[in-house]
Every structure is written in structure tokens, then in C-alpha cells.
Scaffold this motif. Structure first.
Motif, PDB file in Angstrom:
ATOM      1  N   MET A 222      18.906  51.978 -14.800  1.00  0.00           N
ATOM      2  CA  MET A 222      17.892  51.011 -14.389  1.00  0.00           C
ATOM      3  C   MET A 222      16.558  51.281 -15.064  1.00  0.00           C
ATOM      4  SD  MET A 222      19.805  49.180 -12.750  1.00  0.00           S
ATOM      5  CE  MET A 222      18.552  47.933 -12.716  1.00  0.00           C
ATOM      6  N   MET A 223      16.210  52.570 -15.209  1.00  0.00           N
ATOM      7  CA  MET A 223      14.972  52.923 -15.923  1.00  0.00           C
ATOM      8  C   MET A 223      15.031  52.349 -17.330  1.00  0.00           C
ATOM      9  SD  MET A 223      13.152  54.835 -13.985  1.00  0.00           S
ATOM     10  CE  MET A 223      12.807  56.429 -13.298  1.00  0.00           C
ATOM     11  N   GLY A 224      16.178  52.526 -17.975  1.00  0.00           N
ATOM     12  CA  GLY A 224      16.338  52.069 -19.349  1.00  0.00           C
ATOM     13  C   GLY A 224      16.232  50.559 -19.480  1.00  0.00           C
ATOM     14  N   ILE A 225      16.963  49.834 -18.637  1.00  0.00           N
ATOM     15  CA  ILE A 225      16.990  48.382 -18.844  1.00  0.00           C
ATOM     16  C   ILE A 225      15.716  47.716 -18.355  1.00  0.00           C
ATOM     17  CG2 ILE A 225      19.495  48.113 -18.892  1.00  0.00           C
ATOM     18  CD1 ILE A 225      19.382  47.123 -16.072  1.00  0.00           C
ATOM     19  N   ALA A 226      15.064  48.295 -17.334  1.00  0.00           N
ATOM     20  CA  ALA A 226      13.837  47.674 -16.838  1.00  0.00           C
ATOM     21  C   ALA A 226      12.764  47.700 -17.921  1.00  0.00           C
ATOM     22  CB  ALA A 226      13.354  48.376 -15.574  1.00  0.00           C
ATOM     23  N   ALA A 227      12.878  48.664 -18.831  1.00  0.00           N
ATOM     24  CA  ALA A 227      11.880  48.774 -19.893  1.00  0.00           C
ATOM     25  C   ALA A 227      12.112  47.728 -20.992  1.00  0.00           C
ATOM     26  CB  ALA A 227      11.918  50.178 -20.494  1.00  0.00           C
ATOM     27  N   GLY A 228      13.333  47.253 -21.127  1.00  0.00           N
ATOM     28  CA  GLY A 228      13.633  46.297 -22.197  1.00  0.00           C
ATOM     29  C   GLY A 228      13.650  44.873 -21.679  1.00  0.00           C
ATOM     30  N   GLU A 229      14.152  43.953 -22.466  1.00  0.00           N
ATOM     31  CA  GLU A 229      14.225  42.554 -22.030  1.00  0.00           C
ATOM     32  C   GLU A 229      15.516  42.350 -21.248  1.00  0.00           C
ATOM     33  OE1 GLU A 229      13.821  38.748 -21.069  1.00  0.00           O
ATOM     34  OE2 GLU A 229      12.303  40.247 -21.504  1.00  0.00           O
ATOM     35  N   MET A 230      15.430  41.769 -20.054  1.00  0.00           N
ATOM     36  CA  MET A 230      16.620  41.526 -19.250  1.00  0.00           C
ATOM     37  C   MET A 230      17.359  40.290 -19.753  1.00  0.00           C
ATOM     38  SD  MET A 230      17.084  43.723 -16.846  1.00  0.00           S
ATOM     39  CE  MET A 230      18.085  42.958 -15.556  1.00  0.00           C
ATOM     40  N   PRO A 231      18.690  40.356 -19.816  1.00  0.00           N
ATOM     41  CA  PRO A 231      19.443  39.132 -20.129  1.00  0.00           C
ATOM     42  C   PRO A 231      19.374  38.164 -18.944  1.00  0.00           C
ATOM     43  CG  PRO A 231      20.936  40.916 -19.569  1.00  0.00           C
ATOM     44  CD  PRO A 231      19.563  41.504 -19.552  1.00  0.00           C
ATOM     45  N   SER A 232      19.774  36.914 -19.146  1.00  0.00           N
ATOM     46  CA  SER A 232      19.733  35.957 -18.036  1.00  0.00           C
ATOM     47  C   SER A 232      20.612  36.438 -16.888  1.00  0.00           C
ATOM     48  CB  SER A 232      20.165  34.559 -18.506  1.00  0.00           C
ATOM     49  OG  SER A 232      21.493  34.599 -18.981  1.00  0.00           O
ATOM     50  N   ALA A 233      21.732  37.053 -17.211  1.00  0.00           N
ATOM     51  CA  ALA A 233      22.577  37.637 -16.159  1.00  0.00           C
ATOM     52  C   ALA A 233      23.151  38.950 -16.675  1.00  0.00           C
ATOM     53  CB  ALA A 233      23.707  36.689 -15.777  1.00  0.00           C
ATOM     54  N   LEU A 234      22.959  39.990 -15.898  1.00  0.00           N
ATOM     55  CA  LEU A 234      23.567  41.279 -16.202  1.00  0.00           C
ATOM     56  C   LEU A 234      24.525  41.558 -15.051  1.00  0.00           C
ATOM     57  CD1 LEU A 234      23.399  43.710 -18.218  1.00  0.00           C
ATOM     58  CD2 LEU A 234      21.891  44.803 -16.545  1.00  0.00           C
ATOM     59  N   THR A 235      25.811  41.611 -15.362  1.00  0.00           N
ATOM     60  CA  THR A 235      26.817  41.776 -14.312  1.00  0.00           C
ATOM     61  C   THR A 235      27.428  43.166 -14.398  1.00  0.00           C
ATOM     62  OG1 THR A 235      27.323  39.431 -14.533  1.00  0.00           O
ATOM     63  CG2 THR A 235      28.909  40.776 -13.329  1.00  0.00           C
ATOM     64  N   TRP A 236      27.336  43.889 -13.306  1.00  0.00           N
ATOM     65  CA  TRP A 236      27.936  45.229 -13.244  1.00  0.00           C
ATOM     66  C   TRP A 236      29.307  45.107 -12.594  1.00  0.00           C
ATOM     67  CZ3 TRP A 236      25.417  49.445 -15.273  1.00  0.00           C
ATOM     68  CH2 TRP A 236      24.057  49.278 -15.567  1.00  0.00           C
ATOM     69  N   ILE A 237      30.291  45.678 -13.261  1.00  0.00           N
ATOM     70  CA  ILE A 237      31.660  45.567 -12.752  1.00  0.00           C
ATOM     71  C   ILE A 237      32.240  46.959 -12.554  1.00  0.00           C
ATOM     72  CG2 ILE A 237      33.982  44.735 -13.297  1.00  0.00           C
ATOM     73  CD1 ILE A 237      32.652  42.432 -14.793  1.00  0.00           C
ATOM     74  N   GLY A 238      32.713  47.227 -11.340  1.00  0.00           N
ATOM     75  CA  GLY A 238      33.260  48.543 -11.035  1.00  0.00           C
ATOM     76  C   GLY A 238      34.748  48.514 -10.746  1.00  0.00           C
ATOM     77  N   GLY A 239      35.315  47.301 -10.686  1.00  0.00           N
ATOM     78  CA  GLY A 239      36.738  47.224 -10.377  1.00  0.00           C
ATOM     79  C   GLY A 239      37.136  45.781 -10.172  1.00  0.00           C
ATOM     80  N   PRO A 240      38.388  45.555  -9.790  1.00  0.00           N
ATOM     81  CA  PRO A 240      38.875  44.195  -9.575  1.00  0.00           C
ATOM     82  C   PRO A 240      38.184  43.530  -8.386  1.00  0.00           C
ATOM     83  CG  PRO A 240      40.653  45.813  -9.293  1.00  0.00           C
ATOM     84  CD  PRO A 240      39.410  46.574  -9.534  1.00  0.00           C
ATOM     85  N   SER A 241      38.228  42.222  -8.366  1.00  0.00           N
ATOM     86  CA  SER A 241      37.742  41.454  -7.215  1.00  0.00           C
ATOM     87  C   SER A 241      38.489  41.915  -5.968  1.00  0.00           C
ATOM     88  CB  SER A 241      38.030  39.978  -7.497  1.00  0.00           C
ATOM     89  OG  SER A 241      38.095  39.235  -6.312  1.00  0.00           O
ATOM     90  N   ARG A 242      37.760  42.132  -4.895  1.00  0.00           N
ATOM     91  CA  ARG A 242      38.467  42.593  -3.696  1.00  0.00           C
ATOM     92  C   ARG A 242      37.769  42.142  -2.418  1.00  0.00           C
ATOM     93  NH1 ARG A 242      37.850  49.016  -2.624  1.00  0.00           N
ATOM     94  NH2 ARG A 242      36.166  48.818  -1.136  1.00  0.00           N
ATOM     95  N   THR A 243      38.516  42.170  -1.326  1.00  0.00           N
ATOM     96  CA  THR A 243      37.939  41.823  -0.029  1.00  0.00           C
ATOM     97  C   THR A 243      38.474  42.762   1.040  1.00  0.00           C
ATOM     98  OG1 THR A 243      37.533  40.068   1.576  1.00  0.00           O
ATOM     99  CG2 THR A 243      39.734  40.163   0.628  1.00  0.00           C
ATOM    100  N   GLY A 244      37.680  42.949   2.090  1.00  0.00           N
ATOM    101  CA  GLY A 244      38.163  43.684   3.257  1.00  0.00           C
ATOM    102  C   GLY A 244      38.145  42.757   4.458  1.00  0.00           C
ATOM    103  N   ASP A 245      38.084  41.444   4.176  1.00  0.00           N
ATOM    104  CA  ASP A 245      37.874  40.493   5.268  1.00  0.00           C
ATOM    105  C   ASP A 245      39.092  40.291   6.161  1.00  0.00           C
ATOM    106  OD1 ASP A 245      35.228  39.999   4.951  1.00  0.00           O
ATOM    107  OD2 ASP A 245      35.490  38.263   3.658  1.00  0.00           O
ATOM    108  N   LEU A 246      40.275  40.661   5.664  1.00  0.00           N
ATOM    109  CA  LEU A 246      41.467  40.479   6.477  1.00  0.00           C
ATOM    110  C   LEU A 246      41.768  41.811   7.174  1.00  0.00           C
ATOM    111  CD1 LEU A 246      43.577  38.402   3.931  1.00  0.00           C
ATOM    112  CD2 LEU A 246      41.885  37.623   5.595  1.00  0.00           C
TER     113      LEU A 246
END
Ligand code: SF4
Lengths: 467, 173
Positions: B129-153
Motif C-alpha cells: 500500500m505504501m508503494g502504490i499510494a505513492a504512484g498513480e492508481m489505476p481506475s480499478a485495482l483488484t486484489w485476488i486471494g483465491g476463488p469466489s466463495r461464500t459462507g452464506d449457506l
């Protein structure tokens, strides 16, 4: 289905009947299906507590960041607005829920929108946006799986992270099968697959995507959204307009602060080191990009929040909506969210509901508490929830109930907690976590020594050795 | 740091390959997707010649410059993306929206393959975050840590709710 008949108030079916919190508490405790569904909260408690305990120093840093924000909330909001506008974002300031609803409905109508897809957001629940859009003739679809189930059932979310926690899998099947018009198996994969297909169509059709905001960085004008399912990503990728509803306290001074706040939020919410998706949005789609909205609007929602600044309830605005205080609360865990009959439930709801309504809603909630302070101990940003609940008893008179009723809820919950193996397990687990303070006995044990519970109970050891 | 990233991603239901050379990675990606008919591939995937290699194997490759990108993406079985920033702990990979790098490639197809170099790795989210806050942010920066998931059921994890059900990470280095 639960055998209690749903009662409709303000467009929502209340599955937990009763005229006030005390009565609803009693009916929740007496509802065997609800009680079965609530067993599932135990899963969350364990994982979330283990991971939350991993970085105790983060709590101090996060609490400091949130309080720094509150010291000059208006200043940070001005800076955020400036950064957002510089990125081509439209900022709207709404002082009441009605203002926010009007802004969004007008915006939708001016663009000829017909379908709106929503990603889970407590702020849009707070302003009852879904019903306002439907009343204006638009179709509003909740796309978080739990929230979609709750919407189809005509209910309100009962937990801010897991909205359908009050439903068992067969009940969920019934709700989805009714919508599908065909039979569906009581099978997680099959139900998820059906909902995925159905909601894909809605995402493709939608003119507007509406989300909340988890954090908004004033320095860079970046909105941070935390999700796991990916519906929030769809809402901010496919529709040509994205509207984010942001309660004013969501502002944070610097984007770098999310390095601390984000892991803290997710460990306390779900026990994950980080949610599977974090989306950081800095303005609408740019020239040459293939997707993303052409227009981005942010609605700053006040709804009495700024009147709390400088009062003894100011720190409530530090809340990051992780749900940890709900998960550890002995009352919440036995009665679930609908008993509170308010958007926000659990300990934070007991504080926030009377404050945001100016005492007209939820005035009886602070009285239905065991004052065990498990919530204060669980809170990642160190909000003294227990003290605030107590203070509210002095500041907001209980509208209807006498001391006898107050005692009734206490006994209903505690009799249940101690008379079932699960309740016993839970309270002893809580006691271990709070280092020897049995919830409900804080005042008592602060002057006396309680025997320290073994780190692992006999029950846990037995279970481990016999699998 | 690499071990922490790999362990974290695997613990979160991702498959992780490598670190490996560009050459080996190209072969790996081709092997992973050659059974599929339609594959969407962003322009910034850091393996030289990947699109040609896939086409040689008979895979129909959809790229963001294709006028039919939006309509055809719904039929793509795999989406391939490139990342230039990853965090070891908590383990997560950032995708920046840009021309040639649409947001939907990692969202719409049921399988997502992301290619990232170990040089892009930083130890913690705070460092990133320190690194990217210093540069220009893209319109969307998406962080992905794994597959789409839910615990709703009933709070039991179910994968592949709205986004991909499978996430495969190819590490270069
Ligand atoms: S009050 Fe604290 S524990 Fe409760 S939801 Fe807010 S941040 Fe989480």
C-alpha cells in the motif's frame, strides 16, 4: 419454514415476533429451527477468534487511525471529496436517509434505468434503498447470495456479514425453489449454481450497480470494497453507472492505512487473513478501457452521525462493521438479528440504532444486555461498547418496560445458554477467551479471582482424541 | 517470501505452479488450457508469445482488442491475466485495470489463470500500500486471494458463487 407466521413491518417480514426486544428475545429462544441455524455461528467464532488473536498490536494501530479520522472528520471528508472530484467522480452529500434515497432514485430515473444490482451494504439497508427503488418502479436485485435469499424471503439480513445465518439449508432451498418455480436439491453446490446462473442474467441486464464502501482514502480518492463472492466486482464492472453509498465515517486519511485496517477487518469478520477479493476503485473507466462504469457517484451519508462527534458516543463512529461483537455476544448468539427489529443488530446495533434514530428506534435495546463486555473485548478498533450500552440506559429512557421485563430477557437467554450442551460450550469458550472472566460476571470478577479455566476444556480434548 | 505466498494461496484453494522460466511457463499454460475451446487472454500477460502458442495448439483465443470481446467473454472457459504486484502475507495478487487488461477477464470465466513474476512480490500488504499510494492508481485495482466463495449457506464454504471457481497462479522466476 419456521412455524412462526412472518409479520410485516416497513416492508420486511419479521420472523421473530413480539412487540419489543424482550418479547422477541423470548420467541427467538423458543424457535427450535432458528436455534438450529444459530449453531452455525460456532464455526465462525472459532476461526475468527484464532486469526484475530494473531496480531494484537494491529488493534492499537487501527484504533489510533480511526480516532485520528474522527478528530477532524469534516476535514477528511473535504479532502476526500476533493480527491474524488479530481478523478471525475460525482459526490453527493445526503444528510438524511430520505435525501440519499431521493438522490439515487432521481439519478436512476434521469438515466432511464430499469434494473439495479446491489452488492451487500449495511448503508443501503439503513436507508432502505431497495424498497425506495422498487417504489419508484425499478427492479432492485440483491446479489450477495445470503442477501438475495433474504430479499426473496421478504426479510431483512440478520447478520451484517452473513445475512442469512438465521436460515437452515432446507429453508434456503424452499426460498430459492419458490423463485425458481422448480424443485431444487438441498445441496449447497446445486443451490449456489442455480443462484449463480440467475444472478448472471441480472448483472448483464443491470443499468446501475450499487455498493457500499468499506474504506475511502482521502489522499488518493480511492474506494475500497471487500467481498468474497465476486458480486461486488460484477456491480462495479458491468453496469454503466456505479453508485457507492458511503456513511461519512468510512473515510480514512491515507490509502496506506488500509494495510492495517483491511487485514484487521477480514480476520475479525470471517477469520480470513484477507478476503478473496479487495477492489480499489479510483474513478470511472478511463479512455481505452474495455469495462468498468462510465459514471461513478459517491453518496456521503450523514444520518445524524456528525452529531455524535464530541459526545461520549463519538467512538462508535470508529466501527468498521466487522461483526465480531455480534459473534461473541451471548444475547445475539441465542436470538439472532431479527429480534432486534432494526438494521444493525448485536451490541453495535444496540448502540447505533438509538443514536442514529435520535432515540425513536431501538430505545429498549440497551436494556437487553448482560453487560458482560465480551463485545468490547472483541472489537478490533477498541470501541467500549459495554460502557456505551450502559451510558445509553441513562441517556435514552426505556420506552415501555419495567425492571421485571428486563430481568426476564436476562433469564431467558441465560437459562438457555446454561441448559444446553452448546450454550455451556459457548460460555465456557468465551470465558477462556476473556481470560477467566465469565461473561456477565465482569463486575463481580473484577474484584474477585475466578479460577482460570483450562486452556482446552475436557470436552474439546475429548472431541479431539475421539475423531 | 515465495514460500509464504505459495502456502497462503494454496491454503486458500488456489493451484500454484512454479517459480519457472518463461519458456516452461508457456508450456504449462498451454497444457492447462489446451483442452478448452475458448480462452480469454489479456494483453499484459508477461509470457512472450503466449497467444500464438495457444493458437498453434488449436485454442480459440479472445483478446481485449477483439470487437466481439464483450459478447464472447461470457462463453470463455478460462481467463488469463498478468499481475505486476503480489503480497506474501496475506497472500494476494493485484490486477490493475488498463487498456488491454479488462476487469472482467478474472471475473466472468469459471477458471482464472494469473501469471506473476516473483520480482513483483512484496512482504506485506502495508508494504504494497505504501508503494502504490505513492504512484498513480489505476481506475480499478483488484486484489485476488483465491476463488469466489461464500459462507452464506450455513457458514460452510462453497466455491464459485459469482466469480471463478478455480484460480491457478503461475509464478515466473
Ligand atoms: S463495534 Fe467493533 S466489533 Fe462491532 S462491528 Fe463495529 S468494529 Fe466490529
Amino acid at each position: 419454514m419456521s412455524d412462526t407466521v412472518p409479520r410485516h413491518t416497513g416492508g420486511h417480514a419479521i420472523t421473530t415476533p413480539g412487540d419489543d426486544f424482550h418479547e422477541r428475545t423470548a420467541s427467538a429462544v423458543a424457535d427450535p429451527i432458528l436455534q438450529r441455524a444459530l449453531h452455525n455461528l460456532d464455526r465462525r467464532l472459532r476461526t475468527a477468534n484464532e486469526s484475530a488473536a494473531a496480531h494484537p498490536e494491529w488493534k492499537d494501530r487501527a484504533a489510533a487511525i480511526r480516532r485520528e479520522t474522527l478528530l477532524d472528520l469534516d476535514g477528511w471528508l473535504d479532502r476526500l471529496e476533493h480527491s474524488l472530484v479530481a478523478r471525475g467522480v460525482h459526490v453527493h452529500r445526503a444528510s438524511t436517509p430520505a435525501d440519499a434515497r431521493r438522490t439515487i432514485v432521481e439519478l436512476a430515473q434521469a438515466r432511464g434505468a430499469r434494473t439495479v444490482v446491489k452488492s451487500k451494504s449495511m448503508a443501503t439497508e439503513e436507508i432502505d434503498l431497495g424498497n425506495a427503488l422498487e417504489d419508484a418502479g425499478l427492479t432492485s436485485v440483491e446479489t450477495d447470495l445470503g442477501e438475495y435469499i433474504v430479499q426473496l424471503a421478504g426479510e431483512r439480513p440478520s447478520h451484517m456479514i452473513t445475512p442469512a445465518i438465521h436460515k437452515t439449508l432446507p429453508q434456503i432451498r424452499d426460498v430459492l425453489a419458490r423463485e425458481a418455480g422448480t424443485d431444487l436439491a438441498v445441496d449447497r453446490e446445486a443451490l449456489t449454481a442455480w443462484a449463480r446462473d440467475r444472478l448472471r442474467g441480472e448483472f448483464l441486464r443491470a443499468d446501475i450497480g450499487i455498493t457500499g464502501v468499506n474504506f475511502a482514502a482521502a489522499d488518493t480518492g480511492t474506494l475500497v470494497l471487500v467481498t468474497n463472492e465476486g458480486n461486488g466486482r460484477f456491480c462495479t464492472t458491468l453496469p454503466r453507472v456505479h453508485v457507492a453509498v458511503m456513511p461519512v465515517e468510512k473515510v480514512i486519511p491515507r490509502l496506506a492505512d488500509v494495510g492495517i485496517l483491511l487485514p484487521l477487518l477480514t480476520t475479525h469478520a470471517t477469520g480470513q487473513a484477507l478476503s478473496n477479493y479487495v477492489t480499489m476503485i479510483s474513478g470511472p473507466r478511463r479512455a481505452g478501457e474495455t469495462d468498468g462504469p462510465d459514471e461513478l457517484h459517491v453518496v456521503f451519508l450523514d444520518n445524524r452521525r456528525r452529531t455524535l462527534l464530541g459526545t461520549r458516543y463519538e467512538e462508535m463512529l470508529a466501527c468498521i462493521r466487522c461483526g465480531a461483537c455480534l459473534n461473541v455476544c451471548p444475547v445475539y448468539r441465542n436470538v439472532s438479528g431479527h429480534a432486534y427489529d432494526s438494521v444493525y443488530s448485536g451490541p453495535m446495533g444496540k448502540v447505533l440504532t438509538p443514536l442514529l434514530s435520535g432515540g425513536t428506534e431501538g430505545a429498549d435495546l440497551p436494556y437487553g444486555s448482560t453487560l458482560c463486555h465480551a463485545c468490547s473485548d472483541a472489537c478490533p478498533v477498541k470501541i467500549p461498547l459495554g460502557d456505551m450500552i450502559l451510558a445509553l440506559r441513562a441517556d435514552v429512557p426505556d420506552p415501555q418496560s419495567g425492571a421485571r421485563r428486563r430481568r426476564r430477557i436476562f433469564w431467558a437467554v441465560w437459562a438457555r445458554a446454561w441448559s444446553t450442551p452448546r450454550g455451556y460450550k459457548l460460555t465456557t469458550a468465551l470465558a477462556r477467551m476473556s481470560h477467566g472472566r465469565v461473561p456477565g460476571l465482569r463486575a463481580w470478577t473484577s474484584t474477585r479471582e475466578l479460577p482460570r479455566p483450562a486452556r482446552e476444556s475436557f470436552r474439546d480434548r475429548w472431541a479431539k482424541e475421539h475423531v | 517470501m515465495i514460500d509464504a505466498l505459495v502456502a497462503g494461496l494454496r491454503a486458500n484453494s488456489c493451484s500454484v505452479w512454479g517459480p519457472m522460466s518463461d519458456e516452461v511457463a508457456r508450456g504449462k499454460v498451454v497444457e492447462r488450457v489446451s483442452a478448452h475451446l475458448l480462452v480469454a487472454c489479456n494483453d499484459d500477460v508477461p509470457i512472450p508469445g503466449i497467444v500464438d502458442a495457444l493458437r498453434e495448439r488449436g485454442v480459440d483465443v479472445l483478446t481485449p482488442g477483439d470487437p466481439a470481446w464483450t459478447e464472447r467473454l461470457a462463453d470463455a472457459e478460462v481467463g488469463i491475466t498478468g499481475s505486476r504486484l503480489a503480497v506474501a502475507e496475506p497472500s494476494t495478487i493485484a490486477l490493475a485495470a488498463a487498456p488491454g487488461a479488462p476487469r472482467a477477464t478474472s471475473l466472468v470465466p469459471p477458471v482464472h489463470i494469473c501469471v506473476v513474476s516473483v520480482d513483483a512480490l512484496v512482504p506485506t500488504l502495508a508494504d504494497a500500500m505504501m508503494g502504490i499510494a505513492a504512484g498513480e492508481m489505476p481506475s480499478a485495482l483488484t486484489w485476488i486471494g483465491g476463488p469466489s466463495r461464500t459462507g452464506d449457506l450455513e457458514m460452510i464454504t462453497t466455491l464459485g458463487v459469482h466469480g471463478p471457481r478455480a484460480v491457478e497462479i503461475v509464478l515466473l522466476g
